[in-house]
Design a protein around this motif. Structure first.
Motif, PDB file in Angstrom:
ATOM      1  N   MET A   1       0.838  -1.172   0.000  1.00  0.00           N
ATOM      2  CA  MET A   1       0.000   0.000   0.000  1.00  0.00           C
ATOM      3  C   MET A   1       0.892   1.248   0.000  1.00  0.00           C
ATOM      4  O   MET A   1       1.831   1.354   0.773  1.00  0.00           O
ATOM      5  CB  MET A   1      -0.893  -0.044   1.248  1.00  0.00           C
ATOM      6  N   THR A   2       0.575   2.171  -0.858  1.00  0.00           N
ATOM      7  CA  THR A   2       1.359   3.392  -0.942  1.00  0.00           C
ATOM      8  C   THR A   2       0.869   4.403   0.086  1.00  0.00           C
ATOM      9  O   THR A   2      -0.208   4.247   0.681  1.00  0.00           O
ATOM     10  CB  THR A   2       1.247   4.023  -2.347  1.00  0.00           C
ATOM     11  N   LEU A   3       1.669   5.432   0.272  1.00  0.00           N
ATOM     12  CA  LEU A   3       1.301   6.489   1.218  1.00  0.00           C
ATOM     13  C   LEU A   3       0.003   7.165   0.783  1.00  0.00           C
ATOM     14  O   LEU A   3      -0.867   7.457   1.608  1.00  0.00           O
ATOM     15  CB  LEU A   3       2.435   7.513   1.326  1.00  0.00           C
ATOM     16  N   GLN A   4      -0.147   7.402  -0.504  1.00  0.00           N
ATOM     17  CA  GLN A   4      -1.357   8.066  -0.989  1.00  0.00           C
ATOM     18  C   GLN A   4      -2.597   7.213  -0.751  1.00  0.00           C
ATOM     19  O   GLN A   4      -3.655   7.730  -0.372  1.00  0.00           O
ATOM     20  CB  GLN A   4      -1.215   8.402  -2.472  1.00  0.00           C
ATOM     21  N   GLU A   5      -2.480   5.906  -0.911  1.00  0.00           N
ATOM     22  CA  GLU A   5      -3.614   5.018  -0.644  1.00  0.00           C
ATOM     23  C   GLU A   5      -3.966   5.027   0.848  1.00  0.00           C
ATOM     24  O   GLU A   5      -5.131   5.062   1.220  1.00  0.00           O
ATOM     25  CB  GLU A   5      -3.290   3.592  -1.092  1.00  0.00           C
ATOM     26  N   LEU A   6      -2.947   5.013   1.667  1.00  0.00           N
ATOM     27  CA  LEU A   6      -3.155   5.048   3.107  1.00  0.00           C
ATOM     28  C   LEU A   6      -3.835   6.346   3.530  1.00  0.00           C
ATOM     29  O   LEU A   6      -4.766   6.351   4.341  1.00  0.00           O
ATOM     30  CB  LEU A   6      -1.821   4.876   3.827  1.00  0.00           C
ATOM     31  N   GLN A   7      -3.373   7.470   2.962  1.00  0.00           N
ATOM     32  CA  GLN A   7      -3.992   8.758   3.275  1.00  0.00           C
ATOM     33  C   GLN A   7      -5.452   8.783   2.845  1.00  0.00           C
ATOM     34  O   GLN A   7      -6.319   9.270   3.588  1.00  0.00           O
ATOM     35  CB  GLN A   7      -3.230   9.883   2.577  1.00  0.00           C
ATOM     36  N   LYS A   8      -5.722   8.261   1.682  1.00  0.00           N
ATOM     37  CA  LYS A   8      -7.103   8.253   1.176  1.00  0.00           C
ATOM     38  C   LYS A   8      -8.005   7.425   2.093  1.00  0.00           C
ATOM     39  O   LYS A   8      -9.110   7.851   2.433  1.00  0.00           O
ATOM     40  CB  LYS A   8      -7.120   7.685  -0.249  1.00  0.00           C
ATOM     41  N   GLN A   9      -7.512   6.261   2.546  1.00  0.00           N
ATOM     42  CA  GLN A   9      -8.300   5.424   3.450  1.00  0.00           C
ATOM     43  C   GLN A   9      -8.480   6.083   4.808  1.00  0.00           C
ATOM     44  O   GLN A   9      -9.548   6.008   5.412  1.00  0.00           O
ATOM     45  CB  GLN A   9      -7.641   4.051   3.612  1.00  0.00           C
ATOM     46  N   ALA A  10      -7.430   6.744   5.301  1.00  0.00           N
ATOM     47  CA  ALA A  10      -7.519   7.407   6.598  1.00  0.00           C
ATOM     48  C   ALA A  10      -8.566   8.517   6.572  1.00  0.00           C
ATOM     49  O   ALA A  10      -9.291   8.719   7.547  1.00  0.00           O
ATOM     50  CB  ALA A  10      -6.154   7.963   6.998  1.00  0.00           C
ATOM     51  N   LEU A  11      -8.649   9.242   5.480  1.00  0.00           N
ATOM     52  CA  LEU A  11      -9.620  10.332   5.368  1.00  0.00           C
ATOM     53  C   LEU A  11     -11.057   9.819   5.295  1.00  0.00           C
ATOM     54  O   LEU A  11     -11.996  10.586   5.522  1.00  0.00           O
ATOM     55  CB  LEU A  11      -9.299  11.208   4.163  1.00  0.00           C
ATOM     56  N   GLN A  12     -11.239   8.553   4.985  1.00  0.00           N
ATOM     57  CA  GLN A  12     -12.581   7.981   4.932  1.00  0.00           C
ATOM     58  C   GLN A  12     -13.042   7.467   6.295  1.00  0.00           C
ATOM     59  O   GLN A  12     -14.210   7.134   6.473  1.00  0.00           O
ATOM     60  CB  GLN A  12     -12.619   6.841   3.909  1.00  0.00           C
TER      61      GLN A  12
END
Length: 72
Positions: A1-12
């Motif tokens: 998982m990339t940082l951008q994917e992790l950020q997107k999931q965290a914001l959800q």
């Protein structure tokens, strides 16, 4: 998982879960930062408490000479 994917999931995540995530990350950063600083600081301070074997008269004379030179 990339940082951008992790950020997107965290914001959800719900806001309470995001606050918990932030708290966990901050605590992790503090532990890693302070442990690294403590080790570095101690190694640089090694030997600082060693005393020099000069007589107190020598120290007083040196200080007197310093002040005399400074304020002439």
């Amino acid at each position: 998982m990339t940082l951008q994917e992790l950020q997107k999931q965290a914001l959800q995540l719900p806001i309470s879960d995001r606050w918990q995530l932030v708290q966990t990350l901050l605590e992790s950063l503090q532990r890693e930062t302070t442990s690294g600083l403590k080790k570095g600081n101690l190694s640089r301070l090694r030997g600082i408490a060693k005393s020099t074997e000069t007589a107190s008269e020598d120290v007083e004379a040196d200080y007197t000479n310093y002040l005399t030179t400074k304020y002439q």
